[in-house]
Design a protein around this motif. Sequence first.
Motif, PDB file in Angstrom:
ATOM      1  N   ARG A 104      -5.800 -19.993  33.931  1.00  0.00           N
ATOM      2  CA  ARG A 104      -4.721 -19.246  33.121  1.00  0.00           C
ATOM      3  C   ARG A 104      -3.281 -19.720  33.642  1.00  0.00           C
ATOM      4  O   ARG A 104      -3.295 -20.586  34.700  1.00  0.00           O
ATOM      5  CB  ARG A 104      -4.675 -17.805  33.594  1.00  0.00           C
ATOM      6  N   LYS A 105      -2.181 -19.528  33.008  1.00  0.00           N
ATOM      7  CA  LYS A 105      -0.951 -19.970  33.365  1.00  0.00           C
ATOM      8  C   LYS A 105      -0.222 -19.067  34.367  1.00  0.00           C
ATOM      9  O   LYS A 105       0.573 -19.512  35.184  1.00  0.00           O
ATOM     10  CB  LYS A 105      -0.049 -20.047  32.118  1.00  0.00           C
ATOM     11  N   TYR A 107      -1.240 -15.083  36.713  1.00  0.00           N
ATOM     12  CA  TYR A 107      -2.353 -14.329  37.099  1.00  0.00           C
ATOM     13  C   TYR A 107      -1.829 -12.806  37.404  1.00  0.00           C
ATOM     14  O   TYR A 107      -0.749 -12.765  38.316  1.00  0.00           O
ATOM     15  CB  TYR A 107      -3.354 -14.741  38.355  1.00  0.00           C
ATOM     16  N   GLN A 111      -6.241  -9.912  38.748  1.00  0.00           N
ATOM     17  CA  GLN A 111      -7.014 -11.565  38.340  1.00  0.00           C
ATOM     18  C   GLN A 111      -6.743 -12.243  39.606  1.00  0.00           C
ATOM     19  O   GLN A 111      -7.702 -13.182  39.868  1.00  0.00           O
ATOM     20  CB  GLN A 111      -6.109 -11.966  37.413  1.00  0.00           C
TER      21      GLN A 111
END
Length: 195
Positions: A104-105, A107, A111
């Motif tokens: 992901r870019k 969190y 996450q």
Amino acid sequence: MAKPIVARWEWRTFGAGFDEPEERIRTYEQGNFKESGEVYVLSKNSDENVKVRDDLLDIKSLQEVNADGLEQWFPVLKAGFPISVEDLKKVFGYFKAPEPIFGRKEYTFDQFLNEIVRPNQNLRLVQVKKKRYIYVINGAVTEIAETEFDGVALRTICVEHEDPEVVMKTVRELGMEDLPNINYIQAMKKTVGMA
């Protein structure tokens, strides 16, 4: 104008054997009381102080240990969630652990815990509760705290100030100079079997 961030020298001990010093501290007027729940992330490869409190990832890095055994800690990162991969790469530098593959870019907190920390063999989450009774003695912040590391209760006393001589003067006046200086990360690792 924001106050400049200053590295502070810290003396801390955990466990028992400080009933008399605690009585001496309590003769001073209590300045503050703070209760918090925090999540610490321990790394097998590093003793840097990495925690999440008030939705902020907060890292303090050990700069120096002086001849008296005092530790100088400096705040190096405060980042809110969702946290960027750029900031997570910095965090892994302090963990001294290989970076995971980031999918992901950024969190969220959950996450970060479930996708980054929990699957990593080098890292360990510790749930921490603190009740901190805070005093000021000789200008030094002096605290008595009741802590829990994953449910294990420990008491701690801390003296901190930007001038190490003020810290040692206060430690001696309180009769604690013969007690071991143990920081949060060392105490936590020992408690959870990671030392």
